[in-house]
Design a protein around this motif. Structure first.
Motif, short mmCIF file in Angstrom:
data_model
loop_
_atom_site.label_atom_id
_atom_site.label_comp_id
_atom_site.label_asym_id
_atom_site.label_seq_id
_atom_site.Cartn_x
_atom_site.Cartn_y
_atom_site.Cartn_z
N ASN A 116 0.85 -1.19 0.00
CA ASN A 116 0.00 0.00 0.00
C ASN A 116 0.88 1.25 0.00
O ASN A 116 1.72 1.44 0.89
CB ASN A 116 -0.91 -0.01 1.22
CG ASN A 116 -1.97 1.08 1.14
OD1 ASN A 116 -2.15 1.70 0.10
ND2 ASN A 116 -2.66 1.30 2.25
N ASP A 117 0.72 2.10 -1.01
CA ASP A 117 1.52 3.31 -1.16
C ASP A 117 0.62 4.51 -0.89
O ASP A 117 -0.33 4.78 -1.64
CB ASP A 117 2.09 3.39 -2.58
CG ASP A 117 3.08 4.52 -2.73
OD1 ASP A 117 3.28 5.27 -1.74
OD2 ASP A 117 3.66 4.67 -3.83
N GLU A 118 0.93 5.26 0.14
CA GLU A 118 0.08 6.38 0.56
C GLU A 118 0.47 7.69 -0.12
O GLU A 118 -0.06 8.74 0.23
CB GLU A 118 0.16 6.56 2.09
CG GLU A 118 -0.36 5.38 2.89
CD GLU A 118 -1.86 5.22 2.74
OE1 GLU A 118 -2.52 6.18 2.34
OE2 GLU A 118 -2.38 4.11 3.03
N ALA A 119 1.41 7.64 -1.09
CA ALA A 119 1.87 8.87 -1.73
C ALA A 119 1.22 9.04 -3.10
O ALA A 119 0.92 8.06 -3.79
CB ALA A 119 3.39 8.85 -1.88
N ILE A 120 0.99 10.30 -3.49
CA ILE A 120 0.48 10.66 -4.81
C ILE A 120 1.60 11.42 -5.52
O ILE A 120 2.13 12.41 -4.99
CB ILE A 120 -0.79 11.53 -4.72
CG1 ILE A 120 -1.88 10.81 -3.93
CG2 ILE A 120 -1.28 11.89 -6.12
CD1 ILE A 120 -2.34 9.51 -4.56
N SER B 170 -1.51 6.70 -6.90
CA SER B 170 -1.70 7.17 -8.27
C SER B 170 -0.63 8.20 -8.64
O SER B 170 0.07 8.76 -7.79
CB SER B 170 -3.08 7.77 -8.46
OG SER B 170 -4.10 6.81 -8.18
N GLU B 171 -0.56 8.49 -9.94
CA GLU B 171 0.32 9.54 -10.45
C GLU B 171 -0.50 10.47 -11.33
O GLU B 171 -1.17 10.02 -12.27
CB GLU B 171 1.49 8.97 -11.25
CG GLU B 171 2.42 10.04 -11.80
CD GLU B 171 3.61 9.46 -12.54
OE1 GLU B 171 4.46 10.24 -13.00
OE2 GLU B 171 3.69 8.21 -12.65
N ILE B 172 -0.43 11.77 -11.04
CA ILE B 172 -1.15 12.79 -11.82
C ILE B 172 -0.16 13.39 -12.81
O ILE B 172 0.91 13.87 -12.41
CB ILE B 172 -1.73 13.87 -10.90
CG1 ILE B 172 -2.69 13.25 -9.88
CG2 ILE B 172 -2.43 14.96 -11.71
CD1 ILE B 172 -3.13 14.21 -8.79
#
Length: 582
Positions: free
Chosen positions: A470-474, A541-543
């Protein structure tokens, strides 16, 4: 110390040297004779008289030190200009320019050049001499080497021997020792065959050939009967450069092969020999594999026809062998003919064991052998013990290898054809069609609750299921003021995260912002009338904010300016014509 003087050297002058120095030491210090200085008539002057004449060739040729005398105070070493130099080139061991003294001959010149090379033509030497008006060529025979005295400017050239034989005959083919032999007086064909240790067992004795050169060097062929020659009933003499060719019986017929394919350990082509049987060929092929089905073997055989008719459409004769499980010698065997193709079939129900891999946040990651042809993702998760505590099921994906199949080649060909019709020269589309792997996004939460559904994919060999942490970074990338990562906060949208990165840059294409999800899916910004709807943001996710394309109506700015300039010019011309017509 003593003072000496050296004249005619590369560095002439007066030198202060040790009283123990010799003449050769002084020549070394002064750089040796100058470009036009003599090496053979160097004078040592002492008390205004010639004390000694020195010939450096003695040192260079034999290493003699007899002229290396000790120097005294006020000695003068004088190097005069050479009187007679000649050049020798070609097939000598040390070609170059040499100085010749009166009374020396061509034989001395050859000695200075260390003699002839192994391939030199020694019978005569060609010399180009300089007369008062022009050049002339003189041939010096071997018996005059010790009589001819070279003159200054002579150029001697030593040629190579001729690339030919004065007494050679050749024999090739089916003899034990083929090659070149001496043409002895009255040598016959039979004698040459005996010199070559006789005929091999495979020699074709009914007809052989002699390739002979005519007077104008054009070749001709003379045929003869080998058996008659060896029986001394039709033997004849050989001439210089004759080549006797005796063929092998194997040269006069095709090399027959048979092949075996399918479930044998060493499939391939094998030479056909007399009495070769099916069992022999299977043994040559290494025997059956574990998956072989000996009850189903096919032999394809060439059909021999006198004529080809419209009704006969056969390409080969197929022979079915029902049982050849026992490879021991028995009557249940079949002789093979040239060019037969043997195919050993595989067991109908035999399937090789295939594996898949599950990695990441599961209880038991690693490879798993597929239990059935219909095993699904949910089945693999159960075998792996379920998720680990830190698993992020929403970001899981399946990595699937794309086999380079015939269908992929057809798809690539179709894409290339369509691009050609559309005049699209980019290569990215073709590379995408033929990519080696695919990343398939999975919804593991739905798959676990709905096993066997369409979302629960059937696994293929070499599939790899990855369940990330689980990755909590965006991650925010592209045309923002400060590309960075931001902690995931439930309820925040795309605009919030872009604001955390400093907002858009001037080149940002705001209407095309898209989001890459950790499982490989992507979502783009949607529009309805003047309302812009950004995609949902999930953990990990990545924006990405793309850059504005500098194009107007699908044309670049340069193209637009050029078109506008042309239109303006045309308008000015039209207005001018209207004014003239008023």
């Amino acid at each position: 110390s003593i003072r000496i003087t050296v004249l005619g050297s590369y560095k002439p002058g007066t030198f202060t040297v040790s009283s123990l120095n010799t003449l050769f030491n002084a020549l070394y210090v002064s750089g040796g004779p100058a470009a036009n200085g003599s090496y053979r008539e160097i004078e040592l002057l002492r008390n205004n008289q010639i004390e000694r004449k020195v010939d450096l060739y003695k040192l260079l040729q034999t290493g003699s030190q007899e002229d290396n005398v000790r120097l005294q105070e006020n000695d003068i070493i004088r190097i005069p200009v050479y009187k007679n130099r000649v050049e020798i080139a070609g097939e000598v061991k040390r070609p170059g320019i040499f100085e010749i003294l009166p009374g020396e001959t061509v034989e001395d010149l050859l000695r200075f050049a260390s003699g002839f090379t192994e391939s030199a033509y020694k019978a005569s030497i060609k010399v180009i001499q300089l007369t008062d008006k022009e050049k002339k060529v003189t041939d010096i025979n071997q018996d005059a080497y010790d009589l001819h005295s070279p003159h200054t400017g002579d150029y001697f050239e030593v040629s190579k021997i001729l690339n030919r034989y004065q007494n050679r005959v050749k024999i090739n083919g089916a003899v034990f020792r083929p090659g070149n032999f001496e043409l002895s007086p009255n040598l016959t064909v039979a004698q040459l065959i005996r010199k070559a240790e006789g005929l091999r067992e495979d020699a074709f004795t009914k007809r052989a050939q002699i390739i002979r050169l005519k007077e104008d060097l054009t070749p001709e062929i003379i045929s003869f009967d080998v058996s008659a020659v060896l029986n001394n009933t039709a033997d004849f003499l050989l001439k210089r450069e004759d080549e006797v060719i005796i063929s092998s019986i194997f040269d006069l017929k095709d090399e027959y092969n048979v092949s075996i394919q399918g479930e044998v350990r060493k499939p391939g082509n094998y030479k056909h020999v007399e009495n070769l049987t099916l069992k022999d060929l299977i043994l040559l092929g290494g025997g059956f594999t574990y998956a072989a089905y000996p009850q189903r073997i096919e032999i394809a055989r060439v059909i021999k026809r006198d004529t080809l008719t419209k009704e006969d459409v056969r390409l080969s004769e197929i022979i079915d062998i029902k049982d050849i499980n026992d490879l021991s010698y028995s009557a249940n065997n079949l002789s093979l003919q040239p060019f037969d193709v043997v195919t050993v079939r595989r067991l109908p129900g035999y399937l090789e064991l295939k594996s898949v891999v599950i990695s990441g946040q599961v209880q038991y990651p690693g490879p798993y052998v597929l239990a059935s042809r219909s095993e699904r993702v949910s089945d693999l998760l159960k075998r792996a013990g379920g998720f680990a505590p830190e698993a992020y099921p929403g970001a899981a994906f399946l990595k699937r290898k794309n086999e380079n199949s015939f269908k992929d080649e057809l798809d690539s060909a179709r894409v290339k054809k369509i691009q050609g019709e559309l005049r699209d020269s980019t290569k990215e589309i073709v590379s995408e069609v033929s990519r080696p792997y695919d990343q398939i996004a999975l919804d593991l939460v739905y798959i676990i609750t709905h096993p066997g559904s369409d979302a629960d994919l059937i696994l293929k060999p070499e599939d790899e299921l990855f369940v990330p942490r689980n990755d909590e970074a965006i991650k925010i990338s592209g045309q923002v003021l400060s590309p960075t990562q931001s902690p995931y906060r439930k309820g925040d949208n795309v605009a919030d995260y872009i604001s955390n990165a400093g907002g858009f840059t001037d080149d940002a294409r705001k209407s095309k912002v898209y989001v890459l999800y950790p499982n490989g899916k992507a979502a783009r910004t949607k529009h309805f009338l003047f309302v812009r709807s950004y995609p949902q943001v999930k953990s990990g996710s990545e924006i990405i904010v793309p850059k504005v394309r500098l194009k107007v109506n699908n044309k670049s700015i340069t193209e637009t300016i050029a078109v506008a300039t042309a239109v303006a010019g045309l308008a000015a011309v039209v207005l001018g014509i209207i004014q003239l017509t008023k």
